[in-house]
Design a protein around this motif. Structure first.
Motif, PDB file in Angstrom:
ATOM      1  N   SER A  59       0.830  -1.201   0.000  1.00 31.28           N
ATOM      2  CA  SER A  59       0.000   0.000   0.000  1.00 31.28           C
ATOM      3  C   SER A  59       0.870   1.258   0.000  1.00 31.28           C
ATOM      4  O   SER A  59       0.534   2.255  -0.638  1.00 31.28           O
ATOM      5  N   SER A  62       1.986   1.922  -3.533  1.00 29.53           N
ATOM      6  CA  SER A  62       0.898   2.459  -4.363  1.00 29.53           C
ATOM      7  C   SER A  62       0.702   3.954  -4.140  1.00 29.53           C
ATOM      8  O   SER A  62       0.301   4.675  -5.045  1.00 29.53           O
ATOM      9  N   THR A  86      -6.269  -0.097  -5.099  1.00 30.21           N
ATOM     10  CA  THR A  86      -5.824  -0.413  -3.743  1.00 30.21           C
ATOM     11  C   THR A  86      -6.899  -0.028  -2.735  1.00 30.21           C
ATOM     12  O   THR A  86      -7.238  -0.816  -1.844  1.00 30.21           O
ATOM     13  N   ASP A  90      -7.861  -3.555  -1.206  1.00 26.29           N
ATOM     14  CA  ASP A  90      -6.959  -3.909  -0.114  1.00 26.29           C
ATOM     15  C   ASP A  90      -7.774  -4.167   1.152  1.00 26.29           C
ATOM     16  O   ASP A  90      -8.693  -3.416   1.475  1.00 26.29           O
TER      17      ASP A  90
END
Length: 190
Positions: A59, A62, A86, A90
């Motif tokens: 993360s 990203s 994401t 996620d």
């Protein structure tokens, strides 16, 4: 995470290991494994997340984390499709959307519009315009219809048993919470 009510306020201590996709640490050279933290440690600030140079937390990558090889005074601000994916997929962000949906249902008021307004104000710190509420209310209705017809999909989204009460309603509000958390205004506040 703060708006969902999950963020741990604990300061200091050892690194933590929030949820991350399986297989990130798979390497042929060692048997290290990412052991997801338990309890509120899962919800600590990113500052406490363990950093492995050869396998950084996905993360962070990203959202433009630096390589940490040298001091970075100012990071570039970007907005990419990978960031949106994401935020939508996620586990950390989905868990936050679930918790926000629960707050919207519990504390938002009696009507769908009140609950949507509560979620919107929690994230944007402003009252939504009429057309914004209308679009989100339409989305809520579509999602409620979809999840009423497919309780298994609602159970999968919420990681709950299909027999959980109000499952379609909770799943629909989770989708609305995801949309709110993904709004450009929420991601790139100045």
């Amino acid at each position: 995470m703060e708006v969902s009510g999950l963020l741990s306020e604990h300061v200091g201590g050892p690194s933590v290991y929030p949820d991350q996709p399986d297989g990130i640490w798979n390497t042929p050279y060692n048997d290290e494994a990412w052991q997801t933290s338990k309890g509120t440690d899962k919800y600590r600030r990113g500052l406490y997340t363990f950093w492995k140079r050869t396998s950084p937390y996905p993360s962070f990558l990203s959202f433009d984390a630096t390589s940490r090889e040298s001091c970075t005074v100012r990071r570039l601000r970007t907005n990419t499709p990978l960031q949106a994916l994401t935020l939508l997929n996620d586990t950390v962000y989905l868990t936050s959307a679930r918790a926000l949906a629960t707050k919207m249902i519990s504390f938002g008021g009696k009507t769908a519009e009140d609950k949507i307004t509560y979620g919107f104000r929690s994230i944007m710190a402003r009252k939504p315009a009429g057309p914004e509420v209308k679009r989100l209310d339409q989305l809520l209705g579509q999602e409620e219809n979809k999840f009423n017809g497919d309780k298994a999909a609602a159970a999968k989204l919420l990681a709950e048993k299909p027999s959980t009460p109000n499952l379609p309603d909770q799943a629909a509000y989770t989708i609305v919470a995801q949309v709110l958390l993904n709004l450009d205004e929420a991601i790139t506040k100045e």
